[in-house]
Design a protein around this motif. Sequence first.
Motif, mmCIF file in Angstrom:
data_model
loop_
_atom_site.group_PDB
_atom_site.id
_atom_site.type_symbol
_atom_site.label_atom_id
_atom_site.label_comp_id
_atom_site.label_asym_id
_atom_site.label_seq_id
_atom_site.Cartn_x
_atom_site.Cartn_y
_atom_site.Cartn_z
ATOM 1 N N VAL A 119 0.828 -1.203 0.000
ATOM 2 C CA VAL A 119 0.000 0.000 0.000
ATOM 3 C C VAL A 119 0.858 1.246 0.000
ATOM 4 O O VAL A 119 0.611 2.205 -0.718
ATOM 5 C CB VAL A 119 -0.937 -0.007 1.222
ATOM 6 N N SER A 120 1.903 1.261 0.822
ATOM 7 C CA SER A 120 2.715 2.454 0.973
ATOM 8 C C SER A 120 3.611 2.702 -0.214
ATOM 9 O O SER A 120 4.088 3.808 -0.413
ATOM 10 C CB SER A 120 3.585 2.340 2.229
ATOM 11 N N LEU A 121 3.845 1.662 -1.042
ATOM 12 C CA LEU A 121 4.760 1.802 -2.158
ATOM 13 C C LEU A 121 4.062 1.684 -3.496
ATOM 14 O O LEU A 121 4.598 1.130 -4.432
ATOM 15 C CB LEU A 121 5.861 0.733 -2.075
ATOM 16 N N HIS A 122 2.813 2.223 -3.589
ATOM 17 C CA HIS A 122 2.156 2.208 -4.896
ATOM 18 C C HIS A 122 3.040 2.917 -5.914
ATOM 19 O O HIS A 122 3.507 4.000 -5.677
ATOM 20 C CB HIS A 122 0.824 2.934 -4.837
ATOM 21 N N LEU A 123 3.289 2.313 -7.042
ATOM 22 C CA LEU A 123 4.173 2.901 -8.033
ATOM 23 C C LEU A 123 3.485 3.083 -9.365
ATOM 24 O O LEU A 123 2.675 2.286 -9.761
ATOM 25 C CB LEU A 123 5.412 2.006 -8.221
ATOM 26 N N ASN A 161 -4.262 6.165 -4.590
ATOM 27 C CA ASN A 161 -5.418 7.038 -4.418
ATOM 28 C C ASN A 161 -6.093 6.864 -3.057
ATOM 29 O O ASN A 161 -7.248 7.234 -2.877
ATOM 30 C CB ASN A 161 -6.438 6.841 -5.546
ATOM 31 N N TYR A 162 -5.354 6.301 -2.077
ATOM 32 C CA TYR A 162 -5.891 6.196 -0.720
ATOM 33 C C TYR A 162 -5.020 6.972 0.272
ATOM 34 O O TYR A 162 -5.504 7.805 1.016
ATOM 35 C CB TYR A 162 -6.001 4.735 -0.287
ATOM 36 N N ARG A 177 -13.804 4.011 -5.027
ATOM 37 C CA ARG A 177 -13.075 2.740 -5.031
ATOM 38 C C ARG A 177 -11.571 3.010 -4.969
ATOM 39 O O ARG A 177 -11.073 3.985 -5.538
ATOM 40 C CB ARG A 177 -13.389 1.948 -6.300
ATOM 41 N N LYS A 178 -10.865 2.129 -4.286
ATOM 42 C CA LYS A 178 -9.435 2.329 -4.088
ATOM 43 C C LYS A 178 -8.626 1.349 -4.929
ATOM 44 O O LYS A 178 -8.986 0.174 -5.055
ATOM 45 C CB LYS A 178 -9.075 2.175 -2.612
ATOM 46 N N TYR A 184 -3.899 7.234 -10.681
ATOM 47 C CA TYR A 184 -3.909 7.078 -9.235
ATOM 48 C C TYR A 184 -3.567 8.370 -8.508
ATOM 49 O O TYR A 184 -4.160 8.698 -7.500
ATOM 50 C CB TYR A 184 -2.922 5.995 -8.797
ATOM 51 N N SER A 185 -2.570 9.090 -8.981
ATOM 52 C CA SER A 185 -2.051 10.220 -8.203
ATOM 53 C C SER A 185 -2.268 11.576 -8.837
ATOM 54 O O SER A 185 -1.794 12.578 -8.317
ATOM 55 C CB SER A 185 -0.559 10.021 -7.953
ATOM 56 N N GLY A 186 -2.959 11.649 -9.980
ATOM 57 C CA GLY A 186 -3.272 12.944 -10.579
ATOM 58 C C GLY A 186 -2.087 13.558 -11.289
ATOM 59 O O GLY A 186 -1.255 12.876 -11.888
#
Length: 466
Positions: free
Chosen positions: A14-18, A65-66, A94-95, A401-403
């Motif tokens: 989760v912390s390392l979404h790439l 996106n969470y 939704r995540k 995911y991150s805009g």
Amino acid sequence: MRKSILLSGFLSIVSLHLFGQSYLGGHFSTKEAILSNSLNPAAGVAGDLKWQVNLMGMSTETGNNYFSINGKLRDLASNFDKDVNIGQNLDGKRKELHVNLGLMGPGAFIRIKKNNAIHFGTRARAVATFNDLNQDFVYSLYNHFEDILQWLPNFTDERATAAVNVYGEFYAGYARSINIGQRHALHIGATAKMTTNIFNAQFVTNNLNFNKFYTSPTDSFINVSDTRFDLKVSDAIGDDGFKYKFGINGFGLDVGVIYEYKLKNSNEHFIMAGASLNDIGFNQYTLGKYSRSFVGNGRNVPAGHLVDGDGETINLDAVLDSLGTRTNTTGKSRIKLPTSLNIFADIRVVKMFYINANMQFNPYSFKRGTPVANLPIDITVTPRFEHRIVSVYLPINYNQYSGFNMGAGLRVAQVTMGSSTIITSFAKKKFTGVDFYLNIGFGKSDKPKKVKKDKTESTEKTTTML
């Protein structure tokens, strides 16, 4: 399987979404071949290099996106507080969470008689994706993983998929340029890959139900109705820890085409436009001891059967046995490679200044219920100053995911480094993505040469003047 191991693994992913693409902004240059070939296998032969040797490279990008990082990057390095600096995006949507790490190993690009080229090398990848998750489900896992009685009370007819695909690849490819007249050229290329598994896992659930009936600490029940899930984990992890066994476990293929329109009386391009389909293929793996299937039995299970004396949830398998029927699965399974469609255009604005636009699409993005370690939709526009020795990149990126993000990159000879989010990370007080890439190699490129004027064209001009 201990709960602490599950939690650590989940939080790590989760912390390392790439982001999906590697080397964002720095992945295309006519003065560099190996990184450009990873985007489109015809890019190297369309460029200016005679040959190139790659030594090593790495790419790591983060975002989702969470979770968000609250605070400017320059302040976080010396004073980071998880409770203050990690935020949760509770917008009800939704995540989706994603990981993509890449290591470039030794490789080479060799041009043969100007219009032909071969390339080969090694690479390692780690791609993980959590798709289409209910926000309350993610919230409960992150905040109350150890205590099932603290989970948010109801998930009804939900769905979720997740996949992890960690593997190495050995690749070799061929590309050819076809000149069409003086100013037009078509470049085609293909890369074949053999893959070796390091770790694989897939999870899919349908009819996910979680109902908590709570009246008092001694009178509460859990019911998962007819929840179904399948968890497939490769046999790389066993009782004695992680084991890696070399073998050829799958195959992949990249194919690409590029059209080039050249400047008048020059070998330099005015515009290049191309498309490629990357990582068509699969990995096959053997199911290990942690693989299991589950079907809920619809019973109300007293909370006292699910928690220990300290109030923490008991062993995972014991919980599953209480809530339904668990089956350990055996055999083999397949997981698709992170297939993507890339479309790009590179335009010369003035001498040594270009603008590159690249769009990445994932053919599995719209297939719910498919546990694939896939890549996100991504659009990057990169203004670029480019000289034979030095290139400077200024990528502006949109990721599903991150805009929006903005970064910077630099190439000196065949050493490339940068980040597609570095400017955003220092400027914003709240952001969901950070990345960095570095690649080191050496090679030799052609100096730009003027093309002799076409005699027919000169004769026609002379006749017209007379």
